[in-house]
Enzyme design. Structure first.
Site, PDB file in Angstrom:
ATOM      1  CB  CYS A  75      -0.847  -0.070   1.257  1.00 25.47           C
ATOM      2  SG  CYS A  75      -1.822   1.362   1.503  1.00 25.47           S
ATOM      3  CG  ASN A 164      -0.580  -3.480  -4.813  1.00 23.90           C
ATOM      4  OD1 ASN A 164       0.344  -3.052  -5.504  1.00 23.90           O
ATOM      5  ND2 ASN A 164      -1.393  -2.678  -4.177  1.00 23.90           N
ATOM      6  CG  HIS A 166      -1.539  -1.672  -9.742  1.00 22.18           C
ATOM      7  ND1 HIS A 166      -2.414  -0.812  -9.140  1.00 22.18           N
ATOM      8  CD2 HIS A 166      -0.643  -2.034  -8.787  1.00 22.18           C
ATOM      9  CE1 HIS A 166      -2.063  -0.644  -7.875  1.00 22.18           C
ATOM     10  NE2 HIS A 166      -0.994  -1.386  -7.627  1.00 22.18           N
ATOM     11  CD  GLU A 215      -6.966   1.824  -3.566  1.00 25.74           C
ATOM     12  OE1 GLU A 215      -6.867   0.987  -2.648  1.00 25.74           O
ATOM     13  OE2 GLU A 215      -6.651   3.019  -3.443  1.00 25.74           O
ATOM     14  CB  CYS A 224      -4.161   3.993  -5.758  1.00 24.47           C
ATOM     15  SG  CYS A 224      -3.499   2.327  -5.659  1.00 24.47           S
ATOM     16  CB  THR A 226       0.753   0.307  -5.276  1.00 28.52           C
ATOM     17  OG1 THR A 226      -0.642   0.269  -4.990  1.00 28.52           O
ATOM     18  CG2 THR A 226       1.526  -0.014  -4.010  1.00 28.52           C
ATOM     19  N   GLY A 227      -0.651   2.319  -7.378  1.00 26.23           N
ATOM     20  CA  GLY A 227      -1.252   2.517  -8.705  1.00 26.23           C
ATOM     21  C   GLY A 227      -0.540   3.600  -9.496  1.00 26.23           C
TER      22      GLY A 227
END
Ligand code: ZDP
Length: 279
Positions: A75, A164, A166, A215, A224, A226-227
């Site tokens: 995150c 994570n 995407h 998300e 976000c 990480t996005g």
């Protein structure tokens, strides 16, 4: 049983932070996390983040539950909040301090800058289908500009994992995307076995992207981290943006750099304490 918490936000992506330094087990269950994240019946947040004891030589371990109770590996906005939170717990001026944080996505290092922002070494992106994970192509191949059909429409997607997963689509006008309708269809698309975070990116200039996000486990959020990192990686892979790039999200801007020297992604942005309380 009552617990103390601190509410933090990074670009409007908001989290309940819990001091869990005394135990390797989270003191709040995923079900309780989901309840306290509720904006009408609870405290209200996009997720709950725990500062746990370090492992394998790191300073701390971070775990996070999404507002639906699921547990993501990483995150980006949350780890900036965590760095401020633990600096506050430790109680002395921590400017320029770098922490090494154990996460399900490996060791991530946030640094508290003098200007109050937090710069995070987010590690290297993962690009093969097996690592994302997605079954769109063979496990060792990359998903770059691959056409999929969602909501009876074709989308040219690029997939990147920052720990994570995407799925990034470049669009003319990010405002025009019906995110509420399309987001869940991407999240639960059959070729994403761990579900997915979905970003729609408008390239304003090669060094300036506008992003909207749906998300996994949290729906529409204001930002976000990480996005934003995954989107710059996707933009470079598609020759749409520079390696040093500003990403504008509904909640504000992040500065992202994908280093050509060491392949790591660096993210710089704010994190602020909103209030503390007991529940
Ligand atoms: O991967 C997921 O399930 C995300 N919902 C995790 C949260 C990501 C976050 N918004 C970020 O900034 O990277 C906190």
């Amino acid at each position: 049983m009552s617990y103390e918490f601190s509410k933090y936000q990074g670009l409007g992506n908001d989290f309940i932070l819990i001091d869990n330094r005394h135990s390797p087990e989270t003191i709040v269950t995923p079900e309780q996390a989901s309840q306290i994240c509720d904006r009408h019946f609870g405290i209200g947040a996009d997720g709950v983040i725990f500062a746990l004891p370090g492992q394998e030589g790191t300073d701390y371990t971070m775990r996070i539950y999404n507002s639906d109770g699921s547990e993501p590996e990483m995150c980006g906005n949350g780890i900036r909040c965590l760095a401020k939170f633990i600096a506050n717990l430790e109680g002395i001026d921590k400017v320029n301090k770098t922490y090494r944080i154990h996460t399900l996505a490996g060791v991530i290092s946030p640094q508290l800058l003098e200007n109050g922002l937090v710069r995070v070494d987010m590690g290297k992106p993962f690009l093969t289908a097996g690592e994302i994970p997605t079954t769109l192509v063979a496990a060792e191949e990359k998903v770059i500009n691959q056409t999929i059909t969602v909501a009876e429409q074709s989308w040219a997607v690029t997939c990147v994992s920052m720990g994570n997963p995407h799925c990034i689509t470049f669009v003319e006008d990010s405002e025009a995307i019906p995110l509420e309708k399309i987001g869940p269809l991407f999240e639960y698309y059959s070729e994403f076995p761990q579900r997915i975070n979905t970003e729609f990116i408008q390239v304003v200039k090669p060094d300036y992207l506008k992003m909207r996000v749906w998300e996994r486990g949290a729906g529409i959020t204001l930002a976000c981290g990480t996005g934003a990192c995954a989107s710059v990686v996707a933009g470079v892979l598609n020759q749409k943006c520079d390696r040093v790039c500003t990403v504008e999200l509904p909640g504000g801007c992040l500065e992202i750099e994908w280093s050509s020297i060491n392949d790591r992604v660096y993210m710089t942005g704010p994190a602020e304490l909103v209030f503390t309380g007991t529940f």
